[in-house]
Scaffold this motif. Structure first.
Motif, PDB file in Angstrom:
ATOM      1  N   MET A   1       0.843  -1.192   0.000  1.00 34.98           N
ATOM      2  CA  MET A   1       0.000   0.000   0.000  1.00 34.98           C
ATOM      3  C   MET A   1       0.883   1.248   0.000  1.00 34.98           C
ATOM      4  O   MET A   1       1.825   1.357   0.783  1.00 34.98           O
ATOM      5  CB  MET A   1      -0.901   0.029   1.235  1.00 34.98           C
ATOM      6  CG  MET A   1      -1.769   1.269   1.336  1.00 34.98           C
ATOM      7  SD  MET A   1      -2.764   1.321   2.856  1.00 34.98           S
ATOM      8  CE  MET A   1      -1.485   1.496   4.094  1.00 34.98           C
ATOM      9  N   THR A   2       0.585   2.183  -0.875  1.00 35.21           N
ATOM     10  CA  THR A   2       1.302   3.452  -0.917  1.00 35.21           C
ATOM     11  C   THR A   2       0.713   4.402   0.122  1.00 35.21           C
ATOM     12  O   THR A   2      -0.492   4.663   0.117  1.00 35.21           O
ATOM     13  CB  THR A   2       1.200   4.096  -2.311  1.00 35.21           C
ATOM     14  OG1 THR A   2       1.767   3.209  -3.280  1.00 35.21           O
ATOM     15  CG2 THR A   2       1.946   5.415  -2.346  1.00 35.21           C
ATOM     16  N   SER A  63      -2.668   3.399  10.217  1.00 35.02           N
ATOM     17  CA  SER A  63      -3.702   2.787   9.377  1.00 35.02           C
ATOM     18  C   SER A  63      -5.012   3.573   9.398  1.00 35.02           C
ATOM     19  O   SER A  63      -5.660   3.761   8.361  1.00 35.02           O
ATOM     20  CB  SER A  63      -3.943   1.341   9.824  1.00 35.02           C
ATOM     21  OG  SER A  63      -4.326   1.296  11.198  1.00 35.02           O
ATOM     22  N   GLN A  66      -4.750   6.726   7.299  1.00 35.57           N
ATOM     23  CA  GLN A  66      -4.760   6.390   5.878  1.00 35.57           C
ATOM     24  C   GLN A  66      -6.177   6.080   5.396  1.00 35.57           C
ATOM     25  O   GLN A  66      -6.567   6.460   4.287  1.00 35.57           O
ATOM     26  CB  GLN A  66      -3.836   5.199   5.608  1.00 35.57           C
ATOM     27  CG  GLN A  66      -2.353   5.526   5.741  1.00 35.57           C
ATOM     28  CD  GLN A  66      -1.889   6.541   4.700  1.00 35.57           C
ATOM     29  OE1 GLN A  66      -2.048   6.325   3.492  1.00 35.57           O
ATOM     30  NE2 GLN A  66      -1.340   7.654   5.166  1.00 35.57           N
ATOM     31  N   ARG A  70      -8.359   8.041   2.388  1.00 35.64           N
ATOM     32  CA  ARG A  70      -8.968   7.323   1.266  1.00 35.64           C
ATOM     33  C   ARG A  70     -10.500   7.285   1.369  1.00 35.64           C
ATOM     34  O   ARG A  70     -11.160   6.547   0.642  1.00 35.64           O
ATOM     35  CB  ARG A  70      -8.413   5.896   1.205  1.00 35.64           C
ATOM     36  CG  ARG A  70      -6.944   5.840   0.785  1.00 35.64           C
ATOM     37  CD  ARG A  70      -6.440   4.401   0.682  1.00 35.64           C
ATOM     38  NE  ARG A  70      -5.197   4.337  -0.048  1.00 35.64           N
ATOM     39  CZ  ARG A  70      -3.994   4.564   0.471  1.00 35.64           C
ATOM     40  NH1 ARG A  70      -3.888   4.880   1.758  1.00 35.64           N
ATOM     41  NH2 ARG A  70      -2.911   4.501  -0.286  1.00 35.64           N
ATOM     42  N   ASN A 140       1.023  -0.481  10.000  1.00 36.53           N
ATOM     43  CA  ASN A 140       1.627  -0.070   8.730  1.00 36.53           C
ATOM     44  C   ASN A 140       3.135   0.134   8.860  1.00 36.53           C
ATOM     45  O   ASN A 140       3.746   0.814   8.029  1.00 36.53           O
ATOM     46  CB  ASN A 140       0.989   1.238   8.244  1.00 36.53           C
ATOM     47  CG  ASN A 140      -0.371   1.027   7.620  1.00 36.53           C
ATOM     48  OD1 ASN A 140      -0.742  -0.103   7.311  1.00 36.53           O
ATOM     49  ND2 ASN A 140      -1.122   2.102   7.422  1.00 36.53           N
ATOM     50  N   GLU A 143       5.607  -0.448   5.778  1.00 37.34           N
ATOM     51  CA  GLU A 143       5.597   0.567   4.726  1.00 37.34           C
ATOM     52  C   GLU A 143       6.145   1.891   5.248  1.00 37.34           C
ATOM     53  O   GLU A 143       6.849   2.618   4.522  1.00 37.34           O
ATOM     54  CB  GLU A 143       4.170   0.761   4.190  1.00 37.34           C
ATOM     55  CG  GLU A 143       4.074   1.704   3.001  1.00 37.34           C
ATOM     56  CD  GLU A 143       4.930   1.244   1.829  1.00 37.34           C
ATOM     57  OE1 GLU A 143       5.487   2.120   1.122  1.00 37.34           O
ATOM     58  OE2 GLU A 143       5.064   0.020   1.619  1.00 37.34           O
TER      59      GLU A 143
END
Length: 732
Positions: A1-2, A63, A66, A70, A140, A143
């Motif tokens: 995931m970006t 998370s 993010q 989104r 996360n 990442e």
């Protein structure tokens, strides 16, 4: 995931956490390169800002945050990403407390008496939700670590990668950082100043990076010729080092002299602030300085409450038929003027007071004032409170390494002494021993006639002069008086020959009138009826003048707009009575002024104006005026700057302190509501906002509807007359 830093914009474009972080690193590096500090200090701060910029948004990798970006969940439980970023930053021994503090507070201020907009639920080493935030961070972590390692490589700090795997657990700040009183008590000034400086640079860098704005190169003023053969007093200004007072007649080239002084006094990476009291004069000076810095128009910023409107009008030709695009660009440029972007800024004194009185963004002064040149133009027009605040600001800025020039055509001797008591200044004035200076001092531009009655009594004469081809300036003390005179002249001369200009027009009409009075427009309106808005720094010249009574400094400014460049004297009429009986000026100042002018008996020389001004204001501020001046001059933020500096806080009451509480507000005339709503529906926010009128709502309180947004006022509005009094009719 970006990992993202920002949600998708109107074009559906997202910005990744890595991309945004690197943009902020670059923006803060550029700001550091433009600091007015020695090279070693700039490089030291650049290393600190590298860390602050790299760390400031790491907490967004959690998370839950993010999912919010989104649009997969509505909110993040009221949690703050910068708290998590500061906790992550606390894992690294190489990261100073000042950097951790800047990261923690780069969006919100520390708690205080005013809780709105603060980290009000965060105190001490952590808060109840931090453990949950850290769990989401851990979800996360893989990442996040990958992004962090790439950031470390970019800033040349690979050794910081090793501690990235350790989960954040708490913010490593002593409790004293997060309480204003404890901060002042427990932390020395150097640490509070450093934290404020780093925070200010980080916030400005974040804003610039978010707007994808790259600040222009710094300006060396000496590289730009003023375009004239300097008079002796202008040459002297260009040779004067340090604080100075410049007194010279209107139209003699004070602006060029000020620029020559600034070029001589500018430090390395030094800014120039050109300070004027009225927006019309500021807008005109903005255009003038853009012309002076040939090829560098982006170097000049415009800083006042209505700057976006002026920039919007200037951009109209660049965006034909696309008002929304022009609006977006104007708003973006106006915002840049509040950042560390423009090396040259034209502003009101209130904008500088937002620095010294610790308004929002005050930390910028720590980075911009050292080595700066400040030109205060027409400071004589300030009321005692604003004069005290301005001189207190000048004294503080001088201690920070700035140089100050006070410029005026009529600066009373008492005010010169006040300035000299605060700053060691050089006096700059035309030299009677030099021919070109002697010419402007001996120039006699006006015969002053003191006449009984009011301006209305002179209307037939004004009409006769206008019909014979002479241009006439009429200046009244009150808006209602100017409207009354305009109506009388309109009946005789017609709309094309008479223009009314005052402060109670909405912004759209005001822009049109400023355009009609700009130097690029030819010819000027045959008859201009105005209030004090024409008194300062408007480059206009009329053949004749008819003025309501005022103190000598105000009359001198009005006369400066009549026969501005001429050598043959023309008549200026000053009537003894005002149309409106409500006093605007001190009665004894007016009486003394008229009596002294009546004794001149010949054409008035420039030196006569200065002498009369000194005599009329011989006693200076007295009584309540003196008390107000002294209180503002010695404000605790000025006289005890080190003690009162609190990192991470701004004062919300600043506006009420520096914007005189005269009961004014921007209101919408009810008759314009439909047009306002239509413009808002078309997303033309600036065009809608341009319909608001700044009015004395305290006087019309019963006519103001406060339940609407914006407030409505039940008064008629006419594009030629402006906002009218109750019961007055619009023009047909």
């Amino acid at each position: 995931m970006t990992l993202l830093a920002k949600s998708a914009d109107d074009r559906g474009v997202e910005e990744t956490l890595l991309s945004h972080s690197l943009r902020v690193v670059e923006a803060t590096r550029q700001l550091c390169d433009r600091l007015p500090f020695p090279t070693n200090e700039r490089e030291r701060l650049k290393k600190e800002l590298d860390l602050a910029a790299a760390l400031h948004d790491v907490g967004k990798g959690a998370s839950g945050f993010q999912r919010c970006l989104r649009n997969e969940q509505a909110n993040w439980n009221g949690w703050r990403h910068e708290v998590l970023s500061a906790a992550f930053a606390s894992n690294f021994a190489a990261v100073s407390e000042e950097v951790v503090f800047a990261v923690l507070t780069h969006h919100k201020q520390i708690p205080g008496q005013e809780e709105h907009g603060t980290l009000r639920w965060f105190a001490g080493y952590g808060f109840d939700g931090l453990r949950s935030m850290c769990r989401e961070f851990a979800e996360n972590s893989a990442e996040i670590v990958r992004v962090w390692e790439r950031i470390c490589n970019y800033i040349g700090r690979p050794e910081l990668k090793t501690d990235a795997a350790h989960p954040p657990s708490g913010v490593g700040l002593r409790p004293g950082w997060l309480d204003a009183e404890r901060q002042r008590r427990d932390l020395d000034f150097a640490k509070r100043r450093e934290a404020s400086l780093v925070r200010g640079l980080l916030v400005s860098g974040d804003h610039l990076a978010s707007g994808h704005a790259v600040p222009p190169p710094m300006v060396r003023l000496r590289d730009f010729p003023v375009g004239i053969e300097p008079r002796p007093f202008q040459e002297l200004a260009g040779l004067t080092l340090g604080h100075a007072i410049l007194c010279a007649p209107t139209g003699s080239g004070k602006t060029e002299a000020a620029l020559l002084w600034a070029a001589a006094n500018q430090g390395e990476n030094g800014r120039l602030f050109y300070v004027l009291p009225y927006t019309a004069a500021i807008n005109a000076m903005h255009a003038r300085l853009q012309g002076f810095l040939k090829g560098r128009p982006d170097s000049v910023g415009l800083l006042h409450g209505r700057a976006a409107h002026h920039l919007y009008a200037c951009l109209a030709k660049d965006y034909p038929g696309d008002a929304v695009a022009a609006q977006g660009e104007a708003v973006a440029r106006a915002r840049l003027a509040r950042e560390m972007y423009h090396p040259v800024r034209v502003c009101t004194p209130q904008q500088l007071l937002r620095y010294t009185l610790h308004g929002r963004g005050w930390e910028q002064m720590l980075a911009e004032i050292p080595g700066a040149c400040l030109v205060f133009d027409e400071v004589h027009s300030y009321d005692p409170e604003l004069a005290g605040l301005t001189l207190g600001t000048a004294r503080l800025f001088a201690k920070m390494g700035a140089k100050t020039l006070f410029v005026s055509a009529t600066l009373p001797r008492f005010l010169r002494k006040e300035i000299q008591g605060l700053l060691q200044t050089t006096q700059i004035a035309p030299d009677p021993g030099q021919e070109r200076d002697r010419h402007i001092m001996n120039r006699k531009r006006h015969f002053v006639e003191i006449r009984r009655g009011t301006v209305l009594d002179a209307v037939p004469e004004i009409v006769e002069k206008a019909r014979s081809g002479r241009s006439v300036l009429v200046v009244c003390n009150h808006v209602r008086s100017a409207q009354c005179v305009y109506r009388a002249l309109l009946n005789e001369l017609g709309e094309t020959d008479v223009l009314l200009f005052h402060g109670r027009f909405h912004m759209r009409d005001r822009r049109d009138k400023e355009r009609a009075l700009s130097a690029s427009e030819s010819p000027l309106p045959r008859v201009l009826v105005a209030t004090q808005v024409v008194e300062v720094s408007l480059d206009i010249s009329y053949d004749l003048g008819y003025f309501e009574p005022a103190p000598i400094d105000a009359l001198a400014q009005r006369m400066g707009r009549v026969n501005r460049k001429g050598d043959t004297p023309v008549r200026v009429v000053v009537v003894e009575k005002t149309i409106n009986s409500h006093p605007l000026y001190s009665a004894h100042l007016i009486l003394d002024t008229l009596q002294r002018l009546a004794k001149v008996g010949d054409a008035l020389a420039e030196r006569d104006l200065g002498e009369i001004c000194d005599e009329v204001y011989g006693k200076g501020y007295e009584g309540e005026q003196r008390q107000a001046f002294e209180e503002r001059l010695n404000h605790p933020f000025f006289v005890d700057f080190e003690r009162n500096l609190v990192a991470g806080r701004h004062e919300r009451w600043t506006e009420s302190v520096i914007d005189k509480a005269d009961g004014r507000a921007d209101v919408l005339p009810q008759c314009l509501r439909r047009e306002y709503d239509n413009l808002r529906a078309e997303k033309r926010w600036l065009d809608a906002d341009a319909l608001l009128v700044n009015a004395p709502v305290r006087r019309y309180w019963r006519l103001v509807e406060q339940r609407t947004d914006p407030w409505e006022i039940n008064l008629p509005y006419d594009s030629r007359l402006g906002l009218l009094e109750p019961g007055e009719a619009q023009l047909t």
